[in-house]
Design an enzyme around this catalytic site. Structure first.
Site, PDB file in Angstrom:
ATOM      1  N   ASP A  45      55.388  28.329   7.270  1.00  0.00           N
ATOM      2  CA  ASP A  45      53.954  28.105   8.081  1.00  0.00           C
ATOM      3  C   ASP A  45      54.221  26.578   8.938  1.00  0.00           C
ATOM      4  OD1 ASP A  45      50.708  27.118   8.015  1.00  0.00           O
ATOM      5  OD2 ASP A  45      51.136  27.303   6.246  1.00  0.00           O
ATOM      6  N   ASP A  91      43.001  29.775   9.902  1.00  0.00           N
ATOM      7  CA  ASP A  91      43.196  30.538   8.881  1.00  0.00           C
ATOM      8  C   ASP A  91      41.773  30.403   9.003  1.00  0.00           C
ATOM      9  OD1 ASP A  91      45.671  29.292   8.210  1.00  0.00           O
ATOM     10  OD2 ASP A  91      45.143  27.918   6.826  1.00  0.00           O
TER      11      ASP A  91
END
Length: 471
Positions: A149, A209
């Site tokens: 991430d 996202d």
């Protein structure tokens, strides 16, 4: 209404930024599996992973290709005195090696998560500056996949060079362990990842996202349209928002390195059946990873039948590995409750000489849509074989498992032999080469030169076809 075209840009850039073969031999087709984050967030445990894997196997989804079981954030309790990551013993009492062994013994692959920052997105220890010891931790625990991430990155972004070297550090560390580990970047497309990702990774997120909304705008996902170089990717991005951002990026993905449009929201939230079909079809067509984001222990029948649609998965797993191109896009007046309304046509080549075609309706009402061979084979010259041949049209959703059968499979916790395609016994590549009818859908007609392919597409829905040369 008016149209946007991207063919000139896509064709020009293909020659400049070609895609390299896999840097580590992995990711020859887009990865398939399940990830814990979309449904469970931090509520993860050893039992959740093992129960989920058992359910995926029992339902026949593992043998359809969903082999990566990916543990996302919130698994760690910190570091030990030597600086190595430690798994939370309350959530994972037997350790990560035990989870890996259970998964491997059942023919799964094990994925874990970290962040190229001081902390993970949920505030657990990150791997920035500790790449080598963390890569060794993953290798020691027999991990096959790392989702990496972008949170708490200490400001180490802003140019492609800065982001590239931050992510390359983990790529080098993983390779140094000697264990093959699929490397999945999750830096939200920041700093033009699609230009440099294929040299160091197997897939890369290209947007903020996803959320389980088809068109709904959200201030937390501030960029829309075709802003592929969004300076603040955000999150809570709708399916159409992400798809439109991905449209110009296909030329930068291919065998060994894929644009990742984020986990699938089929079975998550309140998407309609038509929206779920369109979502799954488009992710398959642009060669995004197919990662289940739903709770497979509580799947509804219609969502299960989407995840198990072999003829659509075969588009995604096609060995040629070329993402489809958006040929045209029109805004329409029949906007939905969020003021969104558009229609699109996508097309792309397949390994055996076939062509995949999608007519996507982002408007609020069912509508007639059409296309022609000239649009479908937009790169072909007049008089070419593609434009002068007749093509058989196969509906890729026509042979979908019905809800009654899907419900019986879910209730009995067992996929009946012969109903679902088994890619463990016969790969998609082999099935396609042998003309396995389960991978081609149902023939519904033919398209001759100068004819028009006409159909009616439901609101927020799709018409999805494979074109095959007539005998």
């Amino acid at each position: 209404m008016f149209a946007f075209y991207f063919l000139t840009a896509c064709t020009t850039l293909k020659g400049v930024f070609g895609v390299s073969p896999s840097y580590n031999g992995l990711g020859l087709t887009p990865q398939m599996g399940w990830d814990s984050w979309n449904t469970f967030a931090c509520d993860v445990s050893e039992q959740l992973l093992l129960d989920t894997a058992d359910r995926i196997s029992d339902l026949g989804l593992k043998d359809m290709g969903y082999k990566y079981v990916i543990l996302d954030d919130c698994w760690s309790s910190g570091r030990d005195s030597d600086g190595f990551l430690v798994a939370d013993k309350h959530k994972f009492p037997n350790g990560m090696g035990h989870v890996a062994d259970h998964l491997h013994n059942n023919s799964f692959l094990f994925g874990m998560y970290s962040s190229a920052g001081e902390y993970t997105c949920a505030g657990y220890p990150g791997s920035l500056g500790r790449e080598e010891e963390d890569a060794q931790f993953f290798a020691n625990n027999r991990v096959d996949y790392l989702k990496y991430d972008n949170c708490y990155n200490k400001g180490q972004f802003g140019t492609p060079d800065v982001s590239y070297h931050r992510y390359k550090a983990m790529s080098d560390a993983l390779n140094k362990t000697g264990r093959p580990i699929f490397y999945s970047l999750c830096n939200w497309g920041q700093d033009l990842t699609f230009y440099w990702g294929s040299g160091i990774a197997n897939s890369w997120r290209m947007s903020g996202d996803i959320t389980a909304e088809f068109t709904r705008p959200d201030s937390r996902c501030p960029c829309d349209g075709d802003e592929y170089d969004c300076k603040y990717a955000g999150f809570h991005c709708s399916i159409m928002n992400i798809l439109n951002k991905a449209a110009p990026m296909g030329q930068n993905a291919g065998v060994g390195g894929w644009n990742d449009l984020d986990n699938l929201e089929v079975g998550v939230g309140n998407l309609t059946d038509d929206e779920e079909k369109a979502h799954f079809s488009m992710w398959a067509m642009v060669k995004s990873p197919l990662i289940i984001g739903a709770d497979v222990n509580h799947l509804k029948a219609s969502s299960y039948s989407i995840y198990s649609q072999a003829s659509v998965i075969a588009i995604n797993q096609d060995p040629k590995g070329i993402p489809a191109t958006r040929v045209w896009r029109y805004y329409v007046s029949d906007t939905d409750e969020y003021g969104q309304g558009e229609i699109q046509m996508w097309s792309g080549p397949l390994d055996n000489g076939d062509q995949v075609v999608a007519l996507l309706n982002g408007g609020s009402v069912a509508r007639p849509m059409n296309t022609t061979l000239e649009e479908i084979f937009f790169d072909s010259n007049l008089g070419s074989k593609e434009l002068t041949s007749t093509w058989d049209i196969y509906d890729l959703w026509a042979n979908r498992v019905d809800n009654s059968t899907a419900s019986a499979i879910l209730e009995q916790n067992k996929a009946a032999t012969g109903i679902l395609y088994n890619a463990t016994e016969q790969s998609y590549k082999d099935g396609l080469s042998k003309n396995d009818t389960r991978l081609f859908g149902q023939k519904i007609g033919s398209l001759s030169p100068n004819a028009i392919l006409n159909t009616t597409v439901p609101a927020h829905g799709i018409a999805f076809y494979r074109l095959r040369p007539s005998a």
